[in-house]
Design an enzyme around this catalytic site. Sequence first.
Site, PDB file in Angstrom:
ATOM      1  N   GLY A  16       0.183  -6.120   2.030  1.00 16.11           N
ATOM      2  CA  GLY A  16       1.624  -6.625   1.376  1.00 16.11           C
ATOM      3  C   GLY A  16       2.419  -7.300   2.744  1.00 16.11           C
ATOM      4  O   GLY A  16       3.709  -7.316   2.414  1.00 16.11           O
ATOM      5  N   ALA A  17       1.804  -8.136   3.486  1.00 15.15           N
ATOM      6  CA  ALA A  17       2.449  -8.618   4.636  1.00 15.15           C
ATOM      7  C   ALA A  17       3.161  -9.826   4.488  1.00 15.15           C
ATOM      8  O   ALA A  17       3.623 -10.174   5.343  1.00 15.15           O
ATOM      9  CB  ALA A  17       1.705  -8.496   5.834  1.00 15.15           C
ATOM     10  N   PHE A  21       9.149  -6.046   3.167  1.00 15.76           N
ATOM     11  CA  PHE A  21       9.007  -5.063   4.251  1.00 15.76           C
ATOM     12  C   PHE A  21       8.049  -5.422   5.091  1.00 15.76           C
ATOM     13  O   PHE A  21       7.969  -5.276   6.338  1.00 15.76           O
ATOM     14  CB  PHE A  21       8.662  -3.799   3.444  1.00 15.76           C
ATOM     15  CG  PHE A  21       9.801  -3.119   2.678  1.00 15.76           C
ATOM     16  CD1 PHE A  21      11.054  -3.413   2.791  1.00 15.76           C
ATOM     17  CD2 PHE A  21       9.488  -2.034   1.933  1.00 15.76           C
ATOM     18  CE1 PHE A  21      12.259  -2.954   1.928  1.00 15.76           C
ATOM     19  CE2 PHE A  21      10.437  -1.441   1.368  1.00 15.76           C
ATOM     20  CZ  PHE A  21      11.759  -1.833   1.201  1.00 15.76           C
ATOM     21  N   ARG A  41      -2.294 -11.149  -0.839  1.00 13.00           N
ATOM     22  CA  ARG A  41      -2.543 -12.238  -1.581  1.00 13.00           C
ATOM     23  C   ARG A  41      -2.067 -13.609  -1.510  1.00 13.00           C
ATOM     24  O   ARG A  41      -2.984 -14.511  -1.589  1.00 13.00           O
ATOM     25  CB  ARG A  41      -2.392 -11.777  -3.214  1.00 13.00           C
ATOM     26  CG  ARG A  41      -2.960 -10.581  -3.638  1.00 13.00           C
ATOM     27  CD  ARG A  41      -2.466 -10.277  -5.252  1.00 13.00           C
ATOM     28  NE  ARG A  41      -1.232  -9.841  -4.930  1.00 13.00           N
ATOM     29  CZ  ARG A  41      -0.278  -9.355  -6.285  1.00 13.00           C
ATOM     30  NH1 ARG A  41      -0.897  -9.554  -7.253  1.00 13.00           N
ATOM     31  NH2 ARG A  41       0.921  -9.374  -6.119  1.00 13.00           N
ATOM     32  N   VAL A  76      -5.476  -5.781  -2.761  1.00 18.20           N
ATOM     33  CA  VAL A  76      -5.747  -4.062  -2.426  1.00 18.20           C
ATOM     34  C   VAL A  76      -6.142  -3.773  -3.678  1.00 18.20           C
ATOM     35  O   VAL A  76      -7.047  -2.427  -3.713  1.00 18.20           O
ATOM     36  CB  VAL A  76      -4.648  -3.478  -1.845  1.00 18.20           C
ATOM     37  CG1 VAL A  76      -4.112  -3.888  -0.477  1.00 18.20           C
ATOM     38  CG2 VAL A  76      -3.256  -3.294  -3.059  1.00 18.20           C
ATOM     39  N   SER A 155       8.840   5.885  -2.017  1.00 13.85           N
ATOM     40  CA  SER A 155      10.296   5.478  -2.440  1.00 13.85           C
ATOM     41  C   SER A 155      11.041   6.723  -2.909  1.00 13.85           C
ATOM     42  O   SER A 155      10.432   7.857  -3.034  1.00 13.85           O
ATOM     43  CB  SER A 155      10.083   4.702  -3.794  1.00 13.85           C
ATOM     44  OG  SER A 155      11.246   4.506  -4.675  1.00 13.85           O
ATOM     45  N   TYR A 168       6.433   3.839 -12.295  1.00 15.90           N
ATOM     46  CA  TYR A 168       6.515   3.607 -10.861  1.00 15.90           C
ATOM     47  C   TYR A 168       7.176   4.687  -9.965  1.00 15.90           C
ATOM     48  O   TYR A 168       6.481   5.039  -9.154  1.00 15.90           O
ATOM     49  CB  TYR A 168       7.877   2.552 -10.847  1.00 15.90           C
ATOM     50  CG  TYR A 168       8.186   2.535  -9.245  1.00 15.90           C
ATOM     51  CD1 TYR A 168       7.400   1.523  -8.223  1.00 15.90           C
ATOM     52  CD2 TYR A 168       9.273   2.730  -8.605  1.00 15.90           C
ATOM     53  CE1 TYR A 168       7.731   1.292  -6.821  1.00 15.90           C
ATOM     54  CE2 TYR A 168       9.342   2.467  -7.366  1.00 15.90           C
ATOM     55  CZ  TYR A 168       8.735   1.766  -6.689  1.00 15.90           C
ATOM     56  OH  TYR A 168       9.215   1.622  -5.192  1.00 15.90           O
ATOM     57  N   LYS A 172       4.644   6.854  -6.805  1.00 19.45           N
ATOM     58  CA  LYS A 172       5.209   6.975  -5.609  1.00 19.45           C
ATOM     59  C   LYS A 172       5.366   8.670  -5.381  1.00 19.45           C
ATOM     60  O   LYS A 172       5.248   9.034  -4.081  1.00 19.45           O
ATOM     61  CB  LYS A 172       6.777   6.559  -5.271  1.00 19.45           C
ATOM     62  CG  LYS A 172       6.821   4.885  -5.318  1.00 19.45           C
ATOM     63  CD  LYS A 172       6.157   4.401  -4.258  1.00 19.45           C
ATOM     64  CE  LYS A 172       6.121   2.911  -4.171  1.00 19.45           C
ATOM     65  NZ  LYS A 172       5.131   2.354  -3.059  1.00 19.45           N
ATOM     66  N   GLY A 199      15.649   3.878  -0.295  1.00 15.29           N
ATOM     67  CA  GLY A 199      16.223   3.638  -1.712  1.00 15.29           C
ATOM     68  C   GLY A 199      16.499   2.356  -1.837  1.00 15.29           C
ATOM     69  O   GLY A 199      15.664   1.361  -1.752  1.00 15.29           O
TER      70      GLY A 199
END
Length: 268
Positions: A16-17, A21, A41, A76, A155, A168, A172, A199
Amino acid sequence: MSATMTAQPPIVFITGASSGFGAAIARRFAGLGARLVLAARRYERLEALAAELSDSRIAGPAGARAPAIHLIRLDVRDRGAVDKAIAELPPEFSEVTVLVNNAGGALGLSPAHEADLNDWEEMIDTNVKGLLYCTRALLPGMVARDRGHIINIGSVAAETPYPGSNVYGACKAFVAQFSLNLRSDILGSRVRVTDIEPGMAETEFSVVRFKGDQEKAAAVYRGVKPLSAEDIAESVVWCAMLPEHVNVNRLELMPVMQAFAGFAVKRS
């Protein structure tokens, strides 16, 4: 400072680069001279990030060499694609030192009885299965070399429920427990495992959650200063740079103006 970061330039694999983040973490490690494997992607965004990082004025102090970067177009959720991408890493990138399992996200905020089942499946496939595929592919090499660090981006939703966080938050929570279980499995090796639980942080997270509705996304952060992608990147690098005998099991962080709510009670 960790031997991981000083003995030789670490090889940092970030999923997820392409934004948020992941991109901030890549910038931060690039500044330390790490070799980077950037996966996402949206390949065109990876190319733009690589071009940015290759500018020595950004990558480090004056005179610093541009970082070595390997880009992978990768979803992924595709187990075969993950295995293939990691098996085909060039030799100079193959001995991954740090895996940052960052790819993930939330979709929708509907109560469970109204939620879109497709959203649930996509969240499970990305936040859970994608993290598993990447970890399973890279962990054996780390254990064999007795060197490495798995950093999972979790998270606060793993610990604190809120309306609409149904799947979700459950994903996590899986990440949190899986991280602890990994620590138990690899005890005796010098491979470290960390779960970082942010958060409220302003990235594309809410835009994705609300499927492109910019107004709804902006409302999430109105009137408060949330965490930034750079704050999370700083936390990731701090954990990675600690002495190699130190393992941060779980790191939870929130903006100072966010805290925990009380129990919800429906009164008649």
